[in-house]
Every structure is written in C-alpha cells, then in structure tokens.
Scaffold this motif. Structure first.
Motif, PDB file in Angstrom:
ATOM      1  N   LYS A  73     -15.605  38.846  25.880  1.00 12.55           N
ATOM      2  CA  LYS A  73     -16.650  39.818  26.245  1.00 12.55           C
ATOM      3  C   LYS A  73     -17.080  40.525  24.971  1.00 12.55           C
ATOM      4  CE  LYS A  73     -18.491  42.834  29.345  1.00 12.55           C
ATOM      5  NZ  LYS A  73     -19.866  42.692  29.537  1.00 12.55           N
ATOM      6  N   ARG A  75     -19.215  43.328  22.683  1.00 15.65           N
ATOM      7  CA  ARG A  75     -19.726  44.689  22.810  1.00 15.65           C
ATOM      8  C   ARG A  75     -21.227  44.562  23.051  1.00 15.65           C
ATOM      9  NH1 ARG A  75     -15.372  47.277  21.235  1.00 15.65           N
ATOM     10  NH2 ARG A  75     -14.261  46.801  19.349  1.00 15.65           N
ATOM     11  N   GLU A 131     -10.032  38.728  18.812  1.00 14.18           N
ATOM     12  CA  GLU A 131     -10.019  40.189  18.891  1.00 14.18           C
ATOM     13  C   GLU A 131     -10.264  40.830  17.528  1.00 14.18           C
ATOM     14  OE1 GLU A 131      -6.314  40.973  20.876  1.00 14.18           O
ATOM     15  OE2 GLU A 131      -7.275  40.921  22.859  1.00 14.18           O
ATOM     16  N   ASN A 135     -17.410  43.248  16.985  1.00 15.04           N
ATOM     17  CA  ASN A 135     -18.315  43.131  18.132  1.00 15.04           C
ATOM     18  C   ASN A 135     -17.691  42.470  19.364  1.00 15.04           C
ATOM     19  OD1 ASN A 135     -20.558  44.361  16.883  1.00 15.04           O
ATOM     20  ND2 ASN A 135     -20.986  42.459  15.805  1.00 15.04           N
ATOM     21  N   GLU A 137     -15.440  43.020  22.519  1.00 17.43           N
ATOM     22  CA  GLU A 137     -14.872  44.095  23.329  1.00 17.43           C
ATOM     23  C   GLU A 137     -13.508  43.708  23.886  1.00 17.43           C
ATOM     24  OE1 GLU A 137     -16.067  45.867  27.581  1.00 17.43           O
ATOM     25  OE2 GLU A 137     -17.599  46.152  26.025  1.00 17.43           O
ATOM     26  N   SER A 138     -13.406  42.479  24.403  1.00 15.09           N
ATOM     27  CA  SER A 138     -12.115  42.040  24.956  1.00 15.09           C
ATOM     28  C   SER A 138     -12.033  40.525  24.968  1.00 15.09           C
ATOM     29  CB  SER A 138     -11.929  42.580  26.376  1.00 15.09           C
ATOM     30  OG  SER A 138     -12.897  42.026  27.248  1.00 15.09           O
TER      31      SER A 138
END
Length: 160
Positions: A73, A75, A131, A135, A137-138
């Motif tokens: 995911k 950002r 990670e 940019n 998120e997860s």
C-alpha cells in the motif's frame, strides 16, 4: 491493441492448449482446414502475440516451497504519473530480486505480487526491502499453501 481472431484461430488455440505438441497435420485434421492454412494462422497469432509458447515448472519441485501474496500500500501520491512511476519501480524491484509469478496494481494505491521462495526468511526480506522504500505505507505478506498457488492457472478456453 486488440487483435481480431476468428473461430478457426480459437479452435487452433484450444487444440494446442489440450495438446501443445500437436503438429500442423493433426490440427488441420481436427479443424477441417488445409495444413498450409493452419501453419499461416498459427504463425500469425504467434507474431501478433495472441499466444506465447511457455514452459511450466512446478516451483516446489525445484526447491521453491514457500509462496506468498504480497500487498504493498503506497502513501497517497497526488499525481497519477508519480504513482505509476513508483509502481513500475517497485514492480521492477520485485521482479529483479525475487521469483515472481505475478505483479499488478489496482490503479489506485495498492500493488500486488505472488512470490516464490526457498525459505521463509527470503519472504521476510521482501517485506523489509519494500518497507524501506519511501512512499510505502504498509506491506502485508500472506503465506500461501501450494494448492492455492496451483489454482492460479486458468482454462484458456474461458478467455475465448
């Protein structure tokens, strides 16, 4: 760009899906067309990229006993052009660094991949690597069983 194929092309493709070793004569007999027509049609659908010859390997038989679905995911990125660039960079990183069956995105902010690995640690490394990327998120890594991976194949006849 979409390529037009007719019923004869579809019949030829279905026969090859059932028996990839079928020769021109065998196919011609099954579709009731001259061998030269089958040869021409098959060469044309190959040139147009409608079909691509492949070899299928069972990953587990060559030591890739771990499979995972990866969800990345991003950002929120305001500009689609920037998002697409980032998707392409992450997809390229996954493809270049791991044995990967599929990478795709939802057109919004999430990228998906199916990855094969020889160890669980390698799959953890995927998560850590992604990670660390800005940019992101997860990253969710879901371990799959072999039977789920094998269900990714589809009947080509369903597409025709």
């Amino acid at each position: 760009m979409s390529v037009e194929i007719d019923e004869l092309d579809k019949q030829i493709i279905k026969i090859l899906c059932e028996d990839p070793r079928a020769n021109y004569r065998t196919i011609a007999g099954k579709v009731d067309a001259p061998e030269s027509t089958v040869r021409y049609r098959l060469n044309k659908i190959l040139e147009d990229g409608v079909v691509t010859p492949i070899i299928s390997i069972d990953p587990a038989k060559v030591g890739y006993n771990y499979f995972a679905a990866i969800r990345v995911k991003l950002r929120s990125i305001l500009f689609k052009k920037d998002r697409d660039k980032l998707f392409n960079r992450i997809a390229r990183d996954i493809i270049d660094n791991f044995k990967c069956a599929l990478v795709g995105d939802d057109g919004e902010e999430t990228l998906y991949a199916i990855i094969f690995s020889k160890t669980r640690e390698d799959l953890k490394y995927v998560q850590d690597l992604l990670e660390e990327s800005g940019n992101v998120e997860s990253v969710d890594v879901t371990f799959l069983t072999r039977k789920h991976i094998m269900n990714l194949t589809m009947n080509v006849g369903d597409l025709l």
